[in-house]
Motif scaffolding. Structure first.
Motif, PDB file in Angstrom:
ATOM      1  N   LEU A   4      51.577  28.024  85.131  1.00 40.97           N
ATOM      2  CA  LEU A   4      50.233  28.592  84.984  1.00 40.97           C
ATOM      3  C   LEU A   4      49.859  28.702  83.507  1.00 40.97           C
ATOM      4  O   LEU A   4      48.724  28.424  83.118  1.00 40.97           O
ATOM      5  N   ASN A   5      50.823  29.076  82.684  1.00 37.65           N
ATOM      6  CA  ASN A   5      50.543  29.169  81.240  1.00 37.65           C
ATOM      7  C   ASN A   5      50.288  27.791  80.637  1.00 37.65           C
ATOM      8  O   ASN A   5      49.398  27.613  79.816  1.00 37.65           O
ATOM      9  N   ALA A   6      51.087  26.812  81.075  1.00 37.95           N
ATOM     10  CA  ALA A   6      51.013  25.485  80.449  1.00 37.95           C
ATOM     11  C   ALA A   6      49.721  24.746  80.780  1.00 37.95           C
ATOM     12  O   ALA A   6      49.286  23.878  80.035  1.00 37.95           O
ATOM     13  N   VAL A   7      49.110  25.087  81.901  1.00 39.63           N
ATOM     14  CA  VAL A   7      47.923  24.325  82.310  1.00 39.63           C
ATOM     15  C   VAL A   7      46.634  24.950  81.790  1.00 39.63           C
ATOM     16  O   VAL A   7      45.576  24.323  81.786  1.00 39.63           O
ATOM     17  N   GLN A   8      46.721  26.177  81.271  1.00 36.77           N
ATOM     18  CA  GLN A   8      45.460  26.896  81.028  1.00 36.77           C
ATOM     19  C   GLN A   8      44.593  26.305  79.910  1.00 36.77           C
ATOM     20  O   GLN A   8      43.378  26.496  79.915  1.00 36.77           O
ATOM     21  N   ASP A   9      45.187  25.580  78.965  1.00 35.34           N
ATOM     22  CA  ASP A   9      44.365  24.997  77.893  1.00 35.34           C
ATOM     23  C   ASP A   9      43.792  23.632  78.251  1.00 35.34           C
ATOM     24  O   ASP A   9      43.042  23.048  77.478  1.00 35.34           O
ATOM     25  N   VAL A  41      47.512  18.702  74.980  1.00 32.36           N
ATOM     26  CA  VAL A  41      48.071  19.651  75.958  1.00 32.36           C
ATOM     27  C   VAL A  41      49.127  18.945  76.817  1.00 32.36           C
ATOM     28  O   VAL A  41      50.225  19.462  77.030  1.00 32.36           O
ATOM     29  N   GLU A  42      48.801  17.721  77.254  1.00 34.95           N
ATOM     30  CA  GLU A  42      49.747  17.004  78.126  1.00 34.95           C
ATOM     31  C   GLU A  42      51.027  16.637  77.366  1.00 34.95           C
ATOM     32  O   GLU A  42      52.115  16.625  77.938  1.00 34.95           O
ATOM     33  N   LYS A  43      50.879  16.356  76.070  1.00 32.49           N
ATOM     34  CA  LYS A  43      52.072  16.059  75.274  1.00 32.49           C
ATOM     35  C   LYS A  43      52.963  17.298  75.171  1.00 32.49           C
ATOM     36  O   LYS A  43      54.188  17.208  75.191  1.00 32.49           O
ATOM     37  N   THR A  56      38.229  21.238  86.854  1.00 30.85           N
ATOM     38  CA  THR A  56      38.466  21.021  88.290  1.00 30.85           C
ATOM     39  C   THR A  56      39.958  20.805  88.548  1.00 30.85           C
ATOM     40  O   THR A  56      40.517  21.293  89.531  1.00 30.85           O
ATOM     41  N   TYR A  57      40.619  20.070  87.641  1.00 29.70           N
ATOM     42  CA  TYR A  57      42.067  19.885  87.790  1.00 29.70           C
ATOM     43  C   TYR A  57      42.801  21.227  87.677  1.00 29.70           C
ATOM     44  O   TYR A  57      43.654  21.549  88.513  1.00 29.70           O
ATOM     45  N   VAL A  58      42.456  21.992  86.639  1.00 30.42           N
ATOM     46  CA  VAL A  58      43.158  23.260  86.411  1.00 30.42           C
ATOM     47  C   VAL A  58      42.986  24.171  87.635  1.00 30.42           C
ATOM     48  O   VAL A  58      43.955  24.729  88.159  1.00 30.42           O
ATOM     49  N   HIS A  59      41.743  24.292  88.093  1.00 28.00           N
ATOM     50  CA  HIS A  59      41.474  25.159  89.250  1.00 28.00           C
ATOM     51  C   HIS A  59      42.220  24.641  90.488  1.00 28.00           C
ATOM     52  O   HIS A  59      42.825  25.423  91.227  1.00 28.00           O
ATOM     53  N   SER A  60      42.192  23.330  90.697  1.00 28.63           N
ATOM     54  CA  SER A  60      42.832  22.774  91.894  1.00 28.63           C
ATOM     55  C   SER A  60      44.336  22.977  91.860  1.00 28.63           C
ATOM     56  O   SER A  60      44.955  23.297  92.891  1.00 28.63           O
ATOM     57  N   LEU A  61      44.928  22.807  90.680  1.00 32.46           N
ATOM     58  CA  LEU A  61      46.370  23.032  90.579  1.00 32.46           C
ATOM     59  C   LEU A  61      46.695  24.503  90.827  1.00 32.46           C
ATOM     60  O   LEU A  61      47.653  24.838  91.528  1.00 32.46           O
ATOM     61  N   ARG A  62      45.877  25.393  90.262  1.00 38.42           N
ATOM     62  CA  ARG A  62      46.127  26.821  90.476  1.00 38.42           C
ATOM     63  C   ARG A  62      46.000  27.172  91.965  1.00 38.42           C
ATOM     64  O   ARG A  62      46.799  27.945  92.500  1.00 38.42           O
TER      65      ARG A  62
END
Ligand code: FE2
Ligand code: FE2
Length: 364
Positions: A185-190, A125-127, A195-201
């Motif tokens: 928002l789309n790029a982080v969902q996978d 995902v990060e790549k 905790t990271y995803v929620h915190s970023l959102r």
């Protein structure tokens, strides 16, 4: 379509296939394939986010399978993990071709496998973020990096790098003011670190709400930093509760609620955390009518930042994608918040609503 992250397992051992499925199907959308040729075709169509390959796969063996999959998919090859026996380790280590595949020795330690799959999914995902526009790319790369640094510091009892966290949020503020958050928002969902995803959102929505009521510059930076840090104390909550695929029991909820106190303990070891960041992190579960936690603060005791944080945290939790639930549509989440008339500040909610549903045409 499943809301879980797709992963594939290729093995000639039916028993192992069934066991892996039963362990991982709660968290992932798992496909088990016992035929190497079919599995190779399936990879191109299904594009799992991680691939686990048993060395025991007929007729070519796991390593050859990975080599062929890599040849076929080229740059599209997903991160993978090879399962081998202890006797095969020396041979595997000497083999030049393993691509990016890591290996794991059988018998499988399931917790370790879960961690490795998570790492594999996240590395893929990060790549994929490399393909994003520069501002979005730097938001994601910077925040995921600083989030890991923070958790490393907490584990070692070291102060968290507050100044660096704030710096890492600069691109986020730019993305918010440039109206580039949908891609983010789309790029982080996978990503598999919830905790990271929620915190970023939360950081994104808090900054959006701040932006929509006229907050600017460094004050917006504080809002996004507070959002990114608001649940740091969750690193002290047992994994089984934090990532439970379903509703918490009353006892588990009591433990979950302690994350706010853990955040306070973390802040106590660190100097120079702004008052505003502390309010966001320590009061985001308080409610206007005093029914929130940890202190049951009421109305006048909750300043605008605390009220904003409560709204955004609830909104994000409702619209987050979890393994046990799809993301709730924005309209429905806003309607739920609107029904909480005594608990959340309806005036601030109105600003979030107009931004999300009318101004930007966001989400999900
Ligand atoms: Fe929280
Ligand atoms: Fe939260």
């Amino acid at each position: 379509m499943s809301d879980k992250t797709p992963i594939s397992f290729v093995t000639g051992d039916a028993e192992l296939g069934a066991e892996l499925y039963s362990v991982l199907a709660t968290d992932f959308d798992v496909t088990v394939e016992s035929d190497a040729v079919k599995a190779l075709d399936g990879l191109e169509n299904r594009r799992p986010l991680a691939l686990i390959v048993d060395e025991n796969i007929k007729p070519i063996g796991g390593m050859k399978f990975l080599e062929r999959a890599g040849g076929r998919l080229g740059k599209q090859m997903m991160p993978s993990l090879l399962l081998i026996s202890k006797q095969q380790e020396t041979f595997v280590q000497k083999t030049a071709y393993l691509g990016e595949a890591a290996y794991m020795i059988k018998p499988i330690q399931w917790n370790l496998l879960r961690t490795k799959i998570s790492e594999a999914v996240n590395s893929g995902v990060e790549k994929s973020w490399d393909q994003l526009p520069p501002v979005q790319r730097s938001v994601l790369k910077e925040t995921v990096g600083i989030f890991r640094d923070c958790f490393g510091s907490i584990q070692h009892g070291a102060p968290i790098p507050v100044a660096k966290i704030e710096e890492s949020c600069r691109p986020l503020v730019q993305a918010v003011t440039d109206n580039q958050v949908t891609g983010l928002l789309n790029a982080v969902q996978d990503h598999d670190d919830y905790t990271y995803v929620h915190s970023l959102r939360v950081a994104i929505y808090l900054s959006l709400l701040g932006h929509s009521i006229g907050i600017k510059g460094d004050d917006l930076l504080i809002l996004s930093s507070g959002g990114l840090m608001h649940d740091l104390g969750k690193c002290c909550i047992p994994h089984s509760i934090l990532n439970k695929p379903g509703r918490l029991t009353d006892d588990e909820f009591v433990i979950m609620k302690t994350h706010v106190n853990h955040t306070k303990d973390i802040f106590d070891t660190t100097n120079n955390i702004s008052e505003s960041i502390q309010v966001i992190a320590l009061q985001h579960h308080e409610k206007v009518n005093g029914t929130g936690y940890p202190n049951g603060l009421m109305g006048g005791k909750l300043n605008e930042l605390a009220r904003m944080a409560t709204i955004v945290d609830i909104y994000s939790a409702l619209t987050d994608r979890r393994v046990y639930k799809p993301p709730m549509p924005a309209e429905k989440a806003i309607a739920i918040l609107e029904s909480m008339t005594d608990e959340v500040d309806q005036n601030l909610l109105g600003h979030l609503k107009s931004y999300l549903l009318e101004a930007s045409g966001l989400p999900e």
